[in-house]
Design an enzyme around this catalytic site. Structure first.
Site, short mmCIF file in Angstrom:
data_model
loop_
_atom_site.label_atom_id
_atom_site.label_comp_id
_atom_site.label_asym_id
_atom_site.label_seq_id
_atom_site.Cartn_x
_atom_site.Cartn_y
_atom_site.Cartn_z
N ASN A 1 -10.04 0.03 -0.38
CA ASN A 1 -8.77 0.12 -0.15
C ASN A 1 -7.92 -0.20 -1.88
OD1 ASN A 1 -6.45 -0.45 0.53
ND2 ASN A 1 -6.02 -0.97 1.99
N CYS B 1 0.91 -1.16 -0.14
CA CYS B 1 -0.36 -0.09 0.35
C CYS B 1 0.20 1.42 -0.10
CB CYS B 1 -1.38 0.19 1.38
SG CYS B 1 -2.16 -1.68 0.98
N HIS C 1 -3.07 7.48 2.07
CA HIS C 1 -3.68 6.29 0.80
C HIS C 1 -4.63 6.23 2.10
CE1 HIS C 1 -4.37 2.36 0.09
NE2 HIS C 1 -4.01 1.88 1.88
O1 UT7 Z 1 -3.23 -0.78 3.11
C1 UT7 Z 1 -3.10 -1.05 3.92
C2 UT7 Z 1 -2.86 -0.59 5.11
N1 UT7 Z 1 -4.46 -1.73 5.85
C3 UT7 Z 1 -5.40 -0.67 6.95
O2 UT7 Z 1 -4.69 0.07 6.85
C4 UT7 Z 1 -6.30 -1.42 6.91
C5 UT7 Z 1 -6.20 -0.56 9.17
N2 UT7 Z 1 -7.06 -1.14 10.22
C6 UT7 Z 1 -8.79 -1.56 9.65
O3 UT7 Z 1 -8.96 -0.73 9.19
C7 UT7 Z 1 -9.96 -1.26 11.11
O4 UT7 Z 1 -9.12 -2.13 11.46
C8 UT7 Z 1 -10.96 -2.65 10.12
C9 UT7 Z 1 -11.43 -1.93 9.53
C10 UT7 Z 1 -9.63 -3.85 8.91
C11 UT7 Z 1 -11.62 -3.74 11.70
O5 UT7 Z 1 -11.67 -2.78 12.53
P1 UT7 Z 1 -11.87 -2.09 13.24
O6 UT7 Z 1 -12.29 -1.17 14.62
O7 UT7 Z 1 -10.29 -2.77 14.60
O8 UT7 Z 1 -12.15 -3.55 14.18
P2 UT7 Z 1 -11.40 -5.43 15.16
O9 UT7 Z 1 -10.68 -5.96 13.69
O10 UT7 Z 1 -11.41 -4.68 16.32
O11 UT7 Z 1 -12.71 -5.79 15.01
C12 UT7 Z 1 -13.70 -6.08 16.49
C13 UT7 Z 1 -15.22 -6.42 15.92
C14 UT7 Z 1 -14.20 -8.25 15.42
O12 UT7 Z 1 -15.56 -8.92 16.57
P3 UT7 Z 1 -15.14 -8.93 18.37
O13 UT7 Z 1 -13.76 -10.33 18.42
O14 UT7 Z 1 -15.49 -8.35 18.81
O15 UT7 Z 1 -17.30 -10.02 18.50
C15 UT7 Z 1 -14.36 -8.52 14.25
O16 UT7 Z 1 -14.56 -9.86 14.30
O17 UT7 Z 1 -15.80 -6.87 13.88
C16 UT7 Z 1 -15.59 -8.27 14.08
N3 UT7 Z 1 -15.71 -7.82 12.40
C17 UT7 Z 1 -16.71 -8.19 11.85
N4 UT7 Z 1 -18.44 -7.70 11.65
C18 UT7 Z 1 -18.59 -7.32 11.24
C19 UT7 Z 1 -15.01 -8.06 11.56
N5 UT7 Z 1 -14.74 -7.96 10.82
C20 UT7 Z 1 -16.76 -7.20 10.19
C21 UT7 Z 1 -17.23 -7.88 9.12
N6 UT7 Z 1 -18.09 -7.26 9.27
N7 UT7 Z 1 -16.75 -7.47 8.04
#
Ligand code: UT7
Length: 323
Positions: free
Chosen positions: A280, A114, A250
């Site tokens: 993304n 990225c 980005h």
């Molecule tokens: O481009 C390269 C660099 N990449 C990035 O910059 C991405 C960086 N990260 C992010 O954008 C975010 O971390 C995400 C959008 C990927 C996730 O957001 P988050 O607020 O960090 O959520 P999380 O990973 O801590 O997950 C929270 C909850 C989890 O459930 P529990 O464990 O709290 O019960 C996940 O299982 O959200 C759940 N979850 C979903 N729920 C519904 C993860 N994906 C989904 C989904 N739909 N698609």
């Protein structure tokens, strides 16, 4: 007089197929509301069957050449940022060279995931400043839809396909920060974090693999490292955030974009945002945002722009340029 790499053309290409968040509700335990609120993404484009990274890159490059009123034969080099090249080799850049009908010069790919477009711009700038090239096409193009695990809701809803291109030209200027062109670059990587974002396959493991990400950990690194690299590049250009007209970040997550702007003390009115429509697109996201930002009338000649990106590696960086 000082030699500078100045943007003289921009272009982008997005595949025809648009997939709205609601589509994923049919096959995954997810909702439009979750995707929108956690990432800011509303829709993304996916390449058609048989449509490749070099096809999209060539389309974006043609648009940049057309905007500049230049022929492909006047280009000395193509630097293409991608992690999803058509084939293991040759480079997607040489395929673009052939698709543009360009029989001279040289072309190569840059792979920094990225952060790839920041790396590609820094390389193109170095080629121009060292006199090895006068005109360079810098492209970011990706087909991340090909490396998604469609059963993994935490990653497959986030990425999209597309391409963006800039045509850079060597121009002589007085060399002040008011003069057009790339003013400073800052590149970083830290392989200790290689397991936070990677593809679990490749040539030497004999399978293409799928993207794996510890999203919340990458998130944690992102805001801190992006604000720092942007500020470092600004310092190298003897500028401060007060001089910035546009951050063109980005486009991975609206919350990262907002957090970085806040950390830099800048308002979201100074940020070009396309994440809602593209998702993304990895190395393609910054040139796509630059091209879209220009066509929206946001980015104008003379504006001071900071681009910043982070991705797998971790690799991250920033480029400061006067448009
Ligand atoms: O481009 C390269 C660099 N990449 C990035 O910059 C991405 C960086 N990260 C992010 O954008 C975010 O971390 C995400 C959008 C990927 C996730 O957001 P988050 O607020 O960090 O959520 P999380 O990973 O801590 O997950 C929270 C909850 C989890 O459930 P529990 O464990 O709290 O019960 C996940 O299982 O959200 C759940 N979850 C979903 N729920 C519904 C993860 N994906 C989904 C989904 N739909 N698609």
């Amino acid at each position: 007089m000082t030699r500078r790499a100045v943007v003289i053309g921009t272009g982008h290409y997005l595949p025809e197929r648009v997939v709205e968040n609601a589509e994923f509700e049919k096959t995954l335990d997810t909702t439009d509301e979750w995707i929108r609120s956690r990432s800011g993404i509303e829709r993304r484009h996916f390449a058609a069957e048989g449509e490749t990274t070099s096809d999209m890159a060539a389309a974006a490059a043609k648009a940049a050449l057309a905007e500049a009123g230049m022929e492909a034969e006047s280009v000395d080099a193509i630097v293409l940022a991608t992690s999803t090249a058509d084939l293991t080799f040759p480079s997607a850049a040489t395929m673009v060279q052939s698709k543009l009908g360009m029989t001279r010069g040289f072309a190569f790919d840059v792979q920094a995931v990225c952060a790839g477009f920041a790396y590609a711009l820094a390389n193109a700038n170095a080629l121009i400043l060292s006199g090895q090239a006068d005109r360079v096409l810098v492209i970011g193009a990706e087909t991340f839809s090909r490396i998604m695990d469609w059963t993994d809701r935490s990653t497959c809803v986030l990425f999209g396909d597309g391409a963006g291109a800039l045509l850079l030209e060597a121009q002589e200027s007085a060399g002040t920060s008011d003069d057009r062109g790339i003013l400073a670059t800052d590149l970083n990587s830290d392989g200790r974090y290689k397991d936070l974002l990677y593809v679990d396959g490749g040539v030497s493991t004999q399978n293409t693999g799928h993207l794996r990400m510890q999203g919340n950990q990458v998130f944690r690194h992102a805001v801190e490292k992006l604000a720092k690299t942007a500020n470092t590049a600004l310092e190298r250009a003897n500028l401060t955030t007060a001089d910035v007209d546009w951050i063109v970040p980005h486009q991975a997550n609206i919350r990262i974009i907002q957090g970085t702007a806040k950390k830099m003390g800048l308002s979201m009115d100074n940020v070009v945002v396309t994440v809602q429509d593209h998702g993304n697109t990895s190395a393609a996201s910054i040139p796509l945002a630059l091209s879209v930002g220009k066509s929206r009338g946001q980015i104008k000649e003379g504006d001071l722009i900071v681009t910043e990106a982070i991705g797998g590696g971790l690799a991250w960086g920033a480029v400061v340029l006067r448009w």
